[in-house]
Design a protein around this motif. Structure first.
Motif: not given
Length: 135
Positions: A64-82
């Motif tokens: 929930k915290s990460l989703e809020s941070l993502r929506e606010a533009g503080y974090i981004c995520s990237q899928k692992d290649e493997q």
């Protein structure tokens, strides 16, 4: 041993409260702050699972915290290649204001702990800014 664990627990609580004062005016919640602190301090361990293990927050609260941070533009995520189940998290440029405030708070907190520990013979007594110890 019980006294040592109690002292570390007291120190951790005080540290979190102290840092939180730096970012609360920006609308950041305590759990969000813990996620940002973790990603800043441990950039190579950049998964939600790692944050949950470190922060003692539930996986649901971290999500929930990460989703809020993502929506606010503080974090981004990237899928692992493997492994497509794993997402790597990164602080964005926008998060640098949070990081700056937290770094100042961390430095000041460490300085205060070192000074008070030295003066008081290494007993851990933490006082938040603006609050005076009782005598």
């Amino acid at each position: 041993m019980k006294d040592v664990l109690g002292a570390f627990n007291q120190l951790q609580k005080a540290y979190r409260k102290y840092c939180y004062q730096a970012v609360a005016p920006l609308g950041i919640k305590m759990s969000e702050m813990l996620c940002v602190l973790y990603l800043y301090n441990f950039p190579d361990e950049d998964t939600a699972h790692a944050i949950a293990q470190y922060s003692q927050l539930s996986a649901g609260m971290v999500s929930k915290s990460l989703e809020s941070l993502r929506e606010a533009g503080y974090i981004c995520s990237q899928k692992d290649e493997q492994d497509n189940r794993i997402y790597h998290l990164h602080l964005t440029e926008k998060a640098q204001e949070l990081v700056k405030r937290l770094r100042v708070a961390q430095s000041y907190f460490i300085s205060e702990v070192a000074q008070r520990s030295f003066v008081s013979g290494f007993s851990i007594k933490i006082f938040l800014p603006g609050k005076r110890p009782r005598r």
